[in-house]
Every structure is written in C-alpha cells, then in structure tokens.
Design a protein around this motif. Structure first.
Motif, short mmCIF file in Angstrom:
data_model
loop_
_atom_site.label_atom_id
_atom_site.label_comp_id
_atom_site.label_asym_id
_atom_site.label_seq_id
_atom_site.Cartn_x
_atom_site.Cartn_y
_atom_site.Cartn_z
N ILE A 50 0.84 -1.21 0.00
CA ILE A 50 0.00 0.00 0.00
C ILE A 50 0.88 1.26 0.00
CG2 ILE A 50 -1.62 1.33 1.42
CD1 ILE A 50 -2.82 -1.45 2.26
N VAL A 51 1.99 1.19 0.73
CA VAL A 51 2.88 2.35 0.79
C VAL A 51 3.72 2.45 -0.50
CG1 VAL A 51 4.79 3.37 2.12
CG2 VAL A 51 2.94 2.24 3.30
N GLY A 52 3.84 1.32 -1.21
CA GLY A 52 4.57 1.35 -2.47
C GLY A 52 6.03 0.98 -2.35
N VAL A 53 6.39 0.26 -1.28
CA VAL A 53 7.79 -0.14 -1.12
C VAL A 53 7.97 -1.65 -1.32
CG1 VAL A 53 8.39 1.78 0.40
CG2 VAL A 53 7.58 -0.36 1.41
N GLN A 54 6.89 -2.32 -1.73
CA GLN A 54 6.96 -3.77 -1.91
C GLN A 54 6.91 -4.12 -3.40
OE1 GLN A 54 7.11 -6.41 0.51
NE2 GLN A 54 7.58 -7.44 -1.40
#
Ligand SMILES: Nc1ncnc2c1ncn2[C@@H]1O[C@H](COP(=O)(O)OP(=O)(O)OP(=O)(O)O)[C@@H](O)[C@H]1O
Length: 239
Positions: A50-54
């Motif tokens: 969701i945060v965009g770091v995966q």
C-alpha cells in the motif's frame, strides 16, 4: 463513502512463496481499519504494498486514486514500520522537526506531534538513549507530523504500557475524526474492538472484512479473540 485504498488481485511473492495470492479489497476513506491476523499472515507485506515499497508480482494498488508509491502520494501518506525509523544521534525534537521540515511544516507542528505521542518530557533526549517503546513513539511522531491523509501503522502499540496505548488509540480516533484514513495492524484484541472495521487476514487471504460487532455476531461470540479463532477454524474446514 469514497475509497481511500483499493487493492485488486494483488500477488506478492517473498522468497519462493506467494505471500499474498490474488488479494482484493477496498478500504473506505476516513475511520480506523484494523488489520489482524496470525504472525506471518501477510499484514506487513500488504502494508508495504500500500505504501509502495513492496515489489509486487501482479495486481494493482491504488491510494487516494493514485498508484501506490507514486509521487503525488508522498505528502499524503504516513507509514510507521515495526522497526523505528528515526535518527539515533538526534534528539526527539530534532527528529520531529527534521521530518516536519521535509513536509513543509514548522517547528510548532513538530512539537505538537512530540507531545501527542507522550514524549514531551523526553523531547531533549537523544533517540539512542530512549527505551524501545519511547523510540517507537518517536517514530510515530515523525509520521504524524505531516498530518497525512492516509496513515499506515504497523503494530504501533507494541511495547507500550496500557495508559499510553489508550492515549495513542484516542489519538488515532481523533485523526480519523478529522478525516484521515488510518490502517493499523495489531495482535491485541481489545485494540481491534476500537476499530471501525476489521480486516482479518490468514495465509495471505482475507477471511473477514466487517465491523467488530458483525465479526462477533458472525462467529456467535462476544469475545473477539474467540471470534477470530472460530472464523479461522471455519475457513480451515472449508478449504
Ligand atoms: N524478505 C523476505 N523474504 C522472504 N520471505 C519473507 C520476507 N519477509 C517476509 N517474508 C515471509 O512473508 C510472510 C508474510 O510476512 P509478513 O511480515 O507480511 O507477516 P505479518 O503478518 O506482518 O507477520 P507479523 O505479525 O509476525 O509481523 C511470512 O511467511 C514471512 O516469512
């Protein structure tokens, strides 16, 4: 009610395993949504997506109408990881003021955030000299200082005493009352009772998305711990 977070057919592989395997869900704007599930069920992985770091294998994650991790979200989303993300060689205030400056906020906002997390008395201490629970709260102060529209909190109350946990939850509720969308993971069921909605995740799949009252009703018990065990066992029998 509009949607703050939309996850569509999300597949994430970590190592050789699909940790999330085609997960889809929408989180409405505003309110506190609890993300619950056994250890290793994929809560942190979902939050990271969701945060965009995966790195994701397939699917789509959208936050406030923008792709997860995209530039317009940088000032709109706050993330507190399980490992405190603060500078050990700065004081609590210096950390908060640094993160405030990054988001175009002033020292007064930083000082308010430090007070909010109950670190007023420790404001001049180096983070290196704080206890684990204090360090987590310093990290939380740095995440809320920008007053993000979406706040992702990975087990923010671990290691906190009951009084502080109560105060932190009151603060999460205030943020939601002011319009923020708060997604918070937890293992603690009395905390789950304080959420507007609960997402129960098990082995990368959602097995409940409902209000705490509805989850309890579906499981036929007033005890949320018991309700989760019942839903997990029902799912085991069904699969
Ligand atoms: N870097 C990694 N490489 C390979 N596998 C990983 C990695 N990080 C996590 N995993 C695996 O992914 C799965 C989901 O992990 P995740 O951290 O999302 O679970 P969680 O529900 O947040 O657990 P907890 O409640 O213990 O924090 C676990 O089986 C974990 O072993």
């Amino acid at each position: 009610m509009s949607t703050a977070i939309e996850v569509q057919n999300l597949v994430v592989r970590r190592g050789k395993r699909a940790v999330l395997d085609g997960l889809s869900r929408a989180v409405p704007q505003g309110g506190v949504t609890g993300l619950l599930g056994p250890s290793g069920s994929g809560k942190t992985t979902l939050m990271r997506a969701i945060v965009g770091v995966q790195v994701i294998a397939s699917g789509r994650v959208t936050v406030l109408g923008h792709p997860a991790g995209s530039v317009p979200l940088r000032r709109k989303i706050g993330y507190v990881t399980q490992a405190p993300s603060v500078y050990a060689d700065l004081t609590v205030t210096e950390n908060a003021r640094y993160f405030a400056a990054l988001h175009g906020r002033g020292p007064a906002d930083a000082d308010t955030a430090v007070e909010t997390v109950g670190l007023g008395a420790a404001r001049s201490q180096l983070v290196a000299n704080l206890s684990g629970g204090q360090r987590s709260r310093a990290s939380l102060a740095c995440a809320i200082v920008s007053r993000p529209e979406v706040l992702i909190l990975d087990e923010p109350t671990v290691g906190q005493d009951p009084v502080l946990r109560d105060e932190l939850w009151a603060h999460f509720r205030r943020l939601a009352a002011d319009g923020a969308t708060v997604l918070v993971s937890s293992h603690v069921m009395d905390e789950a009772n304080r959420c507007d909605r609960l997402l129960l995740i098990r082995e990368g799949a959602l097995i409940a998305d409902d209000t705490p009252a509805a989850v309890k009703q579906r499981a036929g018990t007033e005890d949320l711990d018991q309700a989760f065990l019942t839903l997990i066992r029902r799912q085991e029998v069904a699969s």
